[in-house]
Scaffold this motif. Sequence first.
Motif, PDB file in Angstrom:
ATOM      1  N   ILE A  35       6.808  -8.618   5.553  1.00 18.98           N
ATOM      2  CA  ILE A  35       6.261  -9.379   4.417  1.00 18.98           C
ATOM      3  C   ILE A  35       5.458 -10.586   4.905  1.00 18.98           C
ATOM      4  N   ALA A  36       5.972 -11.299   5.920  1.00 14.53           N
ATOM      5  CA  ALA A  36       5.279 -12.505   6.396  1.00 14.53           C
ATOM      6  C   ALA A  36       3.902 -12.146   6.950  1.00 14.53           C
ATOM      7  N   GLU A  55       1.470  -3.633  14.037  1.00 16.41           N
ATOM      8  CA  GLU A  55       2.881  -3.421  13.702  1.00 16.41           C
ATOM      9  C   GLU A  55       3.479  -2.387  14.664  1.00 16.41           C
ATOM     10  N   ARG A  63      11.645  -5.296   7.648  1.00 20.55           N
ATOM     11  CA  ARG A  63      13.017  -5.107   7.150  1.00 20.55           C
ATOM     12  C   ARG A  63      13.040  -4.702   5.685  1.00 20.55           C
ATOM     13  N   HIS A  84      16.893  -3.868  -1.911  1.00 20.27           N
ATOM     14  CA  HIS A  84      16.342  -5.231  -1.996  1.00 20.27           C
ATOM     15  C   HIS A  84      16.236  -5.675  -3.447  1.00 20.27           C
ATOM     16  N   GLY A  85      16.693  -6.895  -3.724  1.00 15.23           N
ATOM     17  CA  GLY A  85      16.566  -7.498  -5.051  1.00 15.23           C
ATOM     18  C   GLY A  85      15.398  -8.474  -5.059  1.00 15.23           C
ATOM     19  N   TYR A  90      10.939 -15.630  -6.983  1.00 12.80           N
ATOM     20  CA  TYR A  90      10.172 -15.312  -5.771  1.00 12.80           C
ATOM     21  C   TYR A  90       8.687 -15.369  -6.153  1.00 12.80           C
ATOM     22  N   VAL A 265       3.166  -4.941  20.313  1.00 22.60           N
ATOM     23  CA  VAL A 265       2.474  -5.926  21.152  1.00 22.60           C
ATOM     24  C   VAL A 265       3.352  -6.230  22.372  1.00 22.60           C
ATOM     25  N   ASP A 449      11.031 -15.034   7.996  1.00 18.17           N
ATOM     26  CA  ASP A 449      12.156 -15.606   7.249  1.00 18.17           C
ATOM     27  C   ASP A 449      13.069 -16.466   8.116  1.00 18.17           C
TER      28      ASP A 449
HETATM   29  C1  LIG Z   1      19.873  -4.503   4.457  1.00 18.44           C
HETATM   30  C2  LIG Z   1      18.980  -5.619   4.015  1.00 18.44           C
HETATM   31  C3  LIG Z   1      18.964  -6.007   2.690  1.00 18.44           C
HETATM   32  C4  LIG Z   1      18.171  -7.082   2.276  1.00 18.44           C
HETATM   33  N1  LIG Z   1      18.167  -7.443   0.967  1.00 18.44           N
HETATM   34  C5  LIG Z   1      17.377  -8.462   0.561  1.00 18.44           C
HETATM   35  C6  LIG Z   1      17.315  -8.812  -0.804  1.00 18.44           C
HETATM   36  O1  LIG Z   1      17.971  -8.199  -1.658  1.00 18.44           O
HETATM   37  N2  LIG Z   1      16.499  -9.854  -1.168  1.00 18.44           N
HETATM   38  C7  LIG Z   1      15.756 -10.544  -0.245  1.00 18.44           C
HETATM   39  O2  LIG Z   1      15.028 -11.461  -0.621  1.00 18.44           O
HETATM   40  N3  LIG Z   1      15.798 -10.210   1.058  1.00 18.44           N
HETATM   41  C8  LIG Z   1      16.590  -9.204   1.488  1.00 18.44           C
HETATM   42  N4  LIG Z   1      16.630  -8.870   2.813  1.00 18.44           N
HETATM   43  C9  LIG Z   1      15.880  -9.714   3.779  1.00 18.44           C
HETATM   44  C10 LIG Z   1      14.413  -9.307   3.854  1.00 18.44           C
HETATM   45  O3  LIG Z   1      14.315  -7.947   4.199  1.00 18.44           O
HETATM   46  C11 LIG Z   1      13.742 -10.155   4.919  1.00 18.44           C
HETATM   47  O4  LIG Z   1      13.958 -11.527   4.613  1.00 18.44           O
HETATM   48  C12 LIG Z   1      12.234  -9.946   5.000  1.00 18.44           C
HETATM   49  O5  LIG Z   1      11.896  -8.586   4.921  1.00 18.44           O
HETATM   50  C13 LIG Z   1      11.756 -10.546   6.326  1.00 18.44           C
HETATM   51  O6  LIG Z   1      10.360 -10.329   6.467  1.00 18.44           O
HETATM   52  P1  LIG Z   1       9.616 -10.850   7.760  1.00 18.44           P
HETATM   53  O7  LIG Z   1       8.200 -10.455   7.635  1.00 18.44           O
HETATM   54  O8  LIG Z   1       9.944 -12.274   7.983  1.00 18.44           O
HETATM   55  O9  LIG Z   1      10.307 -10.097   8.989  1.00 18.44           O
HETATM   56  P2  LIG Z   1      10.347  -8.546   9.340  1.00 18.44           P
HETATM   57  O10 LIG Z   1      10.401  -7.742   8.119  1.00 18.44           O
HETATM   58  O11 LIG Z   1      11.431  -8.377  10.352  1.00 18.44           O
HETATM   59  O12 LIG Z   1       8.927  -8.303  10.035  1.00 18.44           O
HETATM   60  C14 LIG Z   1       8.703  -8.452  11.402  1.00 18.44           C
HETATM   61  C15 LIG Z   1       7.872  -7.272  11.853  1.00 18.44           C
HETATM   62  O13 LIG Z   1       7.505  -7.443  13.223  1.00 18.44           O
HETATM   63  C16 LIG Z   1       7.513  -6.163  13.822  1.00 18.44           C
HETATM   64  N5  LIG Z   1       7.556  -6.331  15.271  1.00 18.44           N
HETATM   65  C17 LIG Z   1       8.600  -6.745  16.038  1.00 18.44           C
HETATM   66  N6  LIG Z   1       8.231  -6.787  17.335  1.00 18.44           N
HETATM   67  C18 LIG Z   1       6.923  -6.407  17.377  1.00 18.44           C
HETATM   68  C19 LIG Z   1       5.982  -6.276  18.425  1.00 18.44           C
HETATM   69  N7  LIG Z   1       6.283  -6.536  19.697  1.00 18.44           N
HETATM   70  N8  LIG Z   1       4.728  -5.876  18.112  1.00 18.44           N
HETATM   71  C20 LIG Z   1       4.367  -5.614  16.837  1.00 18.44           C
HETATM   72  N9  LIG Z   1       5.236  -5.724  15.794  1.00 18.44           N
HETATM   73  C21 LIG Z   1       6.493  -6.117  16.081  1.00 18.44           C
HETATM   74  C22 LIG Z   1       8.745  -5.509  13.228  1.00 18.44           C
HETATM   75  O14 LIG Z   1       8.699  -4.110  13.392  1.00 18.44           O
HETATM   76  C23 LIG Z   1       8.628  -5.949  11.770  1.00 18.44           C
HETATM   77  O15 LIG Z   1       7.887  -5.032  11.000  1.00 18.44           O
HETATM   78  C24 LIG Z   1      17.392  -7.789   3.233  1.00 18.44           C
HETATM   79  C25 LIG Z   1      17.384  -7.381   4.571  1.00 18.44           C
HETATM   80  C26 LIG Z   1      18.161  -6.323   4.967  1.00 18.44           C
HETATM   81  C27 LIG Z   1      18.147  -5.931   6.403  1.00 18.44           C
END
Ligand SMILES: Cc1cc2nc3c(=O)[nH]c(=O)nc-3n(C[C@H](O)[C@H](O)[C@H](O)COP(=O)(O)OP(=O)(O)OC[C@H]3O[C@@H](n4cnc5c(N)ncnc54)[C@H](O)[C@@H]3O)c2cc1C
Length: 515
Positions: A35-36, A55, A63, A84-85, A90, A265, A449
């Motif tokens: 998402i970020a 990615e 996640r 996910h909720g 949000y 990467v 996150d």
């Molecule tokens: C089981 C579960 C249930 C959840 N339920 C909720 C909920 O109900 N409500 C809510 O708000 N949040 C929920 N969350 C949390 C939510 O999923 C995360 O807060 C959010 O998705 C984080 O997004 P992000 O972009 O910060 O990180 P991530 O989604 O972790 O994104 C990081 C990305 O970087 C990629 N990456 C890593 N290393 C490399 C590399 N070397 N090169 C290229 N890409 C790479 C990864 O594959 C990933 O796609 C839940 C999480 C889980 C695990």
Amino acid sequence: MSRTKPEIHWLPRRTGAFHVPPGAAPSAVVVGGGIAGIAAATVLAERGVRVTLLEKEAELGGRAGGFAEQLPTGERVQMERGFHGFFRQYYTLRALLSRIDPKLSMLTELADYPVLGPGGEVQSFSGLPKRTPLQVMALTMRTPHLKARDLAQVNGLAALEMLAFDAERTYARFDHISASDYLASLAMPERARRMLFDVFAHSFFNPEAQMSAAELLMMFHFYFTGNPEGLIFDVVNEPLGTALWRPMASYLAARGVRIETAAAVTRIEHTGQKIGVEHAHGTVTADMLVLALDVGGLQAVITDSPSLQALWPNVSAMRATHPFGVLRLWLDRPVRPDRVPFAGTTGIGMLDNISVYERFQGESARWSRDHGGSVVELHAYAVPPEASADEVRADLIAGLHAFYPETRAARIVHERFLMRGDCPAFPPGGHARRPQVATVLPNVVLAGDGIAAPVPCALMERAAITGFLAANTLLAPLGVMPEPIRSVPSQGLLAPPSFLRGKQPRSLELDEAAQ
Ligand SMILES: Cc1cc2nc3c(=O)[nH]c(=O)nc-3n(C[C@H](O)[C@H](O)[C@H](O)COP(=O)(O)OP(=O)(O)OC[C@H]3O[C@@H](n4cnc5c(N)ncnc54)[C@H](O)[C@@H]3O)c2cc1C
């Protein structure tokens, strides 16, 4: 500033044109397609930056993403990293998703998400007033095991902190204390505490004893006491990949974003003006870089990139918290008709919640209709690190049988179990060392996150906010207008006004959002 209305923040500042100057389109690489990363890529591309999004996995979403699963009944379905909720407050995530559907018709409201206890207790969160402190009073009155004499014992001053969030004050006073010590200080009956707080605290993946009380108070404020929307959340009515991330990828591609998946990467070369990013299929060179990675991914990339060592002092303190387990079961018979789409659970083993997918998701509803079965998902958060995958799986199934006894006779047609450890830790004392979006390198920013956010937020919303902020931070020196960031009120209803604390008002340029 109102303590009850959403706010709009223009960060870094409201200025400039919407687009980068014509003919000068700079380039950016966004590493991480969660998402970020998607949020950062969206704002950069909309403002005219040439973006490459890299990615590691085969699909975007991180996640909150999914992957294909072949069922023995013939269907190819989408398995997710977990239920996910999507909460109503949000605002930034919803603003991001409104790019693919302004009406957000992929989201459906869940009427209630009760918490179930081991003795048949049910704590409902539906129909609560939206105003503070009315919702707190209503919830307290309907909580089983919280009688008038118990309330007289509760530590009122400690409890009032839930209504008094103020980032500076709350982190200064509570960041060094653990969430479990703070909750114990409330002196609430054990069963009431379990129904009201333990499920909530666990939902942030961190064990209470190793989570900062200030983070927990921020979460209370963001999800409950400072949230003008009420405790309502939506769910996505088709698998997350189909409903959100593939349309989002099309949206980005239409704005010139080059998306490379399965492109882990490995190393980054930062030479001042230019940045070379090596990945599984080659090297991309750009003017700007967004690192939108999970904790482990971020630390690995920086460790292997000598020219990014200036980022290490901040990033080295980050940790992933305990693992979580997700078990999805395709059962040969339906659960009882009165089972809700999503229920939190407490008091039996490691089980934290049960989702019944055919109650809200089209793909699972079609499978259930065709085969007469149920698609059930079980989550365990903050799993003790010593627990094996087999133990967690067996514990989750035992929990399902205890809460939904009709499933004991069901045959498992298919199952998928995931156990991962990639959610960020929020330990006591960690706040001051948490990395910010801006780094010491002006053309490199962080998002995710686990990155510090300037407004109360968590989980997916924190990922979206830091993603927008990462783009804004890179756009500011180009004189380009930032993307607004909408948030719940920065302070709780009972937070002491800043002049009483001898402090200057915060320096954010801040507008009150139109209600
Ligand atoms: C089981 C579960 C249930 C959840 N339920 C909720 C909920 O109900 N409500 C809510 O708000 N949040 C929920 N969350 C949390 C939510 O999923 C995360 O807060 C959010 O998705 C984080 O997004 P992000 O972009 O910060 O990180 P991530 O989604 O972790 O994104 C990081 C990305 O970087 C990629 N990456 C890593 N290393 C490399 C590399 N070397 N090169 C290229 N890409 C790479 C990864 O594959 C990933 O796609 C839940 C999480 C889980 C695990």
